[in-house]
Design an enzyme around this catalytic site. Structure first.
Site, short mmCIF file in Angstrom:
data_model
loop_
_atom_site.label_atom_id
_atom_site.label_comp_id
_atom_site.label_asym_id
_atom_site.label_seq_id
_atom_site.Cartn_x
_atom_site.Cartn_y
_atom_site.Cartn_z
N GLN A 158 0.85 -1.20 0.00
CA GLN A 158 0.00 0.00 0.00
C GLN A 158 0.88 1.25 0.00
O GLN A 158 1.72 1.41 0.89
CB GLN A 158 -0.87 0.02 1.26
CG GLN A 158 -1.83 1.19 1.32
CD GLN A 158 -2.51 1.29 2.68
OE1 GLN A 158 -1.85 1.47 3.70
NE2 GLN A 158 -3.82 1.20 2.69
N GLY A 159 0.69 2.12 -0.98
CA GLY A 159 1.41 3.39 -1.03
C GLY A 159 0.43 4.53 -0.80
O GLY A 159 0.04 5.21 -1.76
N GLU A 183 -9.60 -2.24 5.83
CA GLU A 183 -8.35 -2.27 6.60
C GLU A 183 -8.65 -2.24 8.09
O GLU A 183 -7.98 -2.88 8.89
CB GLU A 183 -7.49 -1.06 6.19
CG GLU A 183 -6.07 -1.12 6.69
CD GLU A 183 -5.23 0.04 6.19
OE1 GLU A 183 -5.74 0.87 5.40
OE2 GLU A 183 -4.06 0.13 6.60
N SER A 226 4.36 -1.21 3.82
CA SER A 226 4.68 -2.55 4.33
C SER A 226 4.89 -3.53 3.17
O SER A 226 4.09 -3.55 2.23
CB SER A 226 3.56 -3.08 5.22
OG SER A 226 3.27 -2.18 6.25
N SER A 236 0.55 6.55 2.65
CA SER A 236 1.18 7.56 3.51
C SER A 236 2.35 8.24 2.82
O SER A 236 3.06 7.62 2.01
CB SER A 236 1.71 6.91 4.79
OG SER A 236 0.69 6.22 5.46
C1 LIG Z 1 3.23 -1.11 11.35
C2 LIG Z 1 2.84 -0.03 10.38
C3 LIG Z 1 2.53 -0.37 9.08
C4 LIG Z 1 2.18 0.63 8.16
N1 LIG Z 1 1.94 0.25 6.87
C5 LIG Z 1 1.62 1.19 5.97
C6 LIG Z 1 1.45 0.83 4.60
O1 LIG Z 1 1.59 -0.33 4.23
N2 LIG Z 1 1.15 1.81 3.72
C7 LIG Z 1 0.99 3.11 4.10
O2 LIG Z 1 0.67 3.93 3.24
N3 LIG Z 1 1.17 3.50 5.37
C8 LIG Z 1 1.49 2.57 6.33
N4 LIG Z 1 1.72 2.93 7.63
C9 LIG Z 1 1.67 4.36 7.97
C10 LIG Z 1 0.48 4.73 8.84
O3 LIG Z 1 -0.72 4.69 8.11
C11 LIG Z 1 0.76 6.14 9.39
O4 LIG Z 1 1.91 6.04 10.21
C12 LIG Z 1 -0.39 6.65 10.21
O5 LIG Z 1 -1.49 6.94 9.40
C13 LIG Z 1 -0.01 7.92 11.00
O6 LIG Z 1 0.57 8.87 10.19
P1 LIG Z 1 1.97 9.57 10.59
O7 LIG Z 1 2.94 8.49 10.91
O8 LIG Z 1 2.31 10.53 9.51
O9 LIG Z 1 1.67 10.33 11.96
P2 LIG Z 1 0.98 11.75 12.09
O10 LIG Z 1 -0.26 11.79 11.29
O11 LIG Z 1 2.01 12.80 11.85
O12 LIG Z 1 0.56 11.74 13.61
C14 LIG Z 1 1.48 12.08 14.67
C15 LIG Z 1 0.69 12.05 15.98
O13 LIG Z 1 -0.36 13.06 15.94
C16 LIG Z 1 -1.62 12.48 16.22
N5 LIG Z 1 -2.66 13.12 15.41
C17 LIG Z 1 -2.59 13.47 14.11
N6 LIG Z 1 -3.74 14.03 13.72
C18 LIG Z 1 -4.58 14.01 14.78
C19 LIG Z 1 -5.92 14.43 15.00
N7 LIG Z 1 -6.63 14.97 14.04
N8 LIG Z 1 -6.46 14.26 16.23
C20 LIG Z 1 -5.74 13.69 17.24
N9 LIG Z 1 -4.45 13.28 17.08
C21 LIG Z 1 -3.88 13.43 15.88
C22 LIG Z 1 -1.46 11.03 15.78
O14 LIG Z 1 -2.40 10.19 16.43
C23 LIG Z 1 -0.03 10.72 16.20
O15 LIG Z 1 0.02 10.40 17.57
C24 LIG Z 1 2.10 1.98 8.57
C25 LIG Z 1 2.41 2.33 9.88
C26 LIG Z 1 2.79 1.33 10.78
C27 LIG Z 1 3.12 1.73 12.18
#
Ligand SMILES: Cc1cc2nc3c(=O)[nH]c(=O)nc-3n(C[C@H](O)[C@H](O)[C@H](O)COP(=O)(O)OP(=O)(O)OC[C@H]3O[C@@H](n4cnc5c(N)ncnc54)[C@H](O)[C@@H]3O)c2cc1C
Length: 410
Positions: free
Chosen positions: A140-141, A258, A175, A143
């Site tokens: 999945q692409g 998902e 992933s 993020s």
């Molecule tokens: C094990 C794992 C597998 C993954 N696999 C994939 C994958 O295959 N493909 C893919 O595309 N992505 C994948 N991801 C990415 C994942 O979807 C993102 O990490 C996730 O959506 C959070 O985005 P971010 O890391 O940019 O954090 P951010 O969005 O920057 O968030 C940082 C912090 O701010 C908080 N926050 C942000 N906005 C709000 C809000 N509106 N209200 C309250 N709190 C908030 C969040 O909860 C978090 O604690 C994976 C992540 C993990 C850990």
């Protein structure tokens, strides 16, 4: 102990397995008894070619035996199992310690189901059987470095050039990208439209020139996910799923899968680990400690409740095609319970819990497994939408609280 296979369906509570559930259970048990002993040992965490081979070989065996795509419609090669049958299947797989879904996660649990719901007949025919057979691995692409929770801010750009899109930009946390054949990718196709309205959902073959996959090493030492760079990557317009600029709606379908039933296997696996921890505690004497027993009891009750919610979610998905906010409740609670479970596992292991290089500790439970579960459980509270975002979904869609400002989306 792993849960019982009783299903709750349409309000009717049955106390035993139906005839078809019993049939499935007996057939699966006897097939697993012959299939599992011949399996090679699982490859090391960083042996990616080996992991792909191991997981896709297992998928192929499931397919050949008629157990692939347990809930998928027969038209797409699945078994079209009822909710009760799906639960029996998951229980038996976990109880018998069959391999888990591994690198087939994205294809089986959300890319495939999204294609079933949204793709053209040509796209379905091309991809669904190949996913079921284990021929194609998906990633999945979605993020990007500056678009995670606020996914609609994504900037990876696809410009139309005749019959092709030309993609340039970066994805992150993809992933299994290093072993994937295809990716479900969200791209910006109209930079001038409001941010939710200018996105499209594309199928991208990962071998296309211009794609650079750079694995990211995690705290557990493994590189489960990668950065993916796109430099003028050309894909046919026919690889788009849904209309141009309607990709946000298609992505919501992906998220519903998902967050919906994709975590069911995690609940069953966690209940299995809890049973192992109880067995070890009784054997090692840790069971005599009131605090340990109380914590194990609390977790057992919590996982029972999660299993009941799982049944509800699976039933809902069978009737409506999708899981509602119950999927967010499950994922939120599961992520927290999984962390507590690994903590109690370390407590019961005692000093052996620190021996993370030793495989096969007391009672078959080893420090390496428990520690890697502890680290992996942290990721559960982030991947597929963070715990805070699940709380937002629950607040708005279950509790009817006022909506968040429009910039939050995932
Ligand atoms: C094990 C794992 C597998 C993954 N696999 C994939 C994958 O295959 N493909 C893919 O595309 N992505 C994948 N991801 C990415 C994942 O979807 C993102 O990490 C996730 O959506 C959070 O985005 P971010 O890391 O940019 O954090 P951010 O969005 O920057 O968030 C940082 C912090 O701010 C908080 N926050 C942000 N906005 C709000 C809000 N509106 N209200 C309250 N709190 C908030 C969040 O909860 C978090 O604690 C994976 C992540 C993990 C850990």
């Amino acid at each position: 102990m792993p849960p019982s296979g009783r299903a709750i369906d349409s309000g009717a509570v049955r106390l035993g397995l139906s005839e078809s559930e019993q049939e499935l259970q007996a057939g699966l048990r006897s097939w697993l008894a012959s299939a599992l002993p011949g399996l090679p040992d699982p490859p090391a965490a960083e042996d990616w070619a080996g992991r792909r081979r191991f997981d896709t070989d297992w998928q192929r065996r499931l397919f050949d035996a008629g157990y692939a795509g347990i809930s998928w419609p027969r038209a797409y090669g699945g078994r079209e199992a009822s909710p009760g049958e799906q639960l029996v299947f998951l229980e038996e797989m976990a109880r018998n310690r069959a391999p888990n879904i591994g690198v087939n996660f994205v294809g089986q649990l959300h890319a495939g189901p999204t294609l079933m719901a949204e793709a053209s007949e040509e796209q379905k025919a091309l991809h669904l059987p190949a996913i079921l057979r284990g021929d194609h691995v998906w990633c999945q692409g979605f993020s990007e470095p500056a678009a995670g929770s606020d996914l609609a801010s994504l900037r990876c750009r696809a410009t139309r050039d005749g019959d092709e899109y030309v993609i340039t930009g970066q994805k992150i946390w993809s992933s299994f990208a290093q072993v994937a054949d295809f990716a479900e990718v969200l791209v910006r196709t109209d930079p001038d439209a409001p941010k939710h309205k200018g996105i499209s959902w594309l199928i991208v073959p990962m071998q296309t020139p211009g794609i650079d996959v750079r694995p990211i090493r995690t705290a557990s030492g493994s590189s489960e996910f990668s950065e993916v760079f796109f430099d003028e990557v050309r894909v046919p317009v026919t690889n788009r799923v849904g209309a141009e600029n309607d990709g946000w709606r298609v992505a919501m379908v992906t998220f519903a899968f998902e967050r919906g039933t994709a975590f069911v296997g995690e609940v069953v696996e966690a209940m299995r680990l809890l049973a192992d921890i109880v067995a070890l505690a009784k054997q090692s004497g840790a069971w005599a400690d009131d605090g340990t027993r109380a914590e194990i009891g609390r977790l057992a009750a919590l996982f029972d409740a999660l299993w009941a919610l799982t049944k509800r979610n699976v039933s809902e998905a069978a009737h409506t095609g999708m899981v509602g906010p119950g999927g967010s409740v499950l994922k939120l609670q599961l992520a927290e319970a999984a962390q507590d479970l690994a903590d109690v596992g370390r407590r019961v292991l005692g000093p052996a819990g620190l021996a993370i290089d030793v495989v096969g500790g007391p009672g078959g439970l080893d420090g390496r497994h428990v520690m890697s579960e502890r680290l992996r459980s942290l990721g559960l509270s982030i991947g597929g939408g963070t715990s805070q975002i699940q709380r937002n979904v629950i607040a708005e869609r279950l509790l009817g609280l006022p909506k968040e400002p429009p910039w939050t989306s995932r």
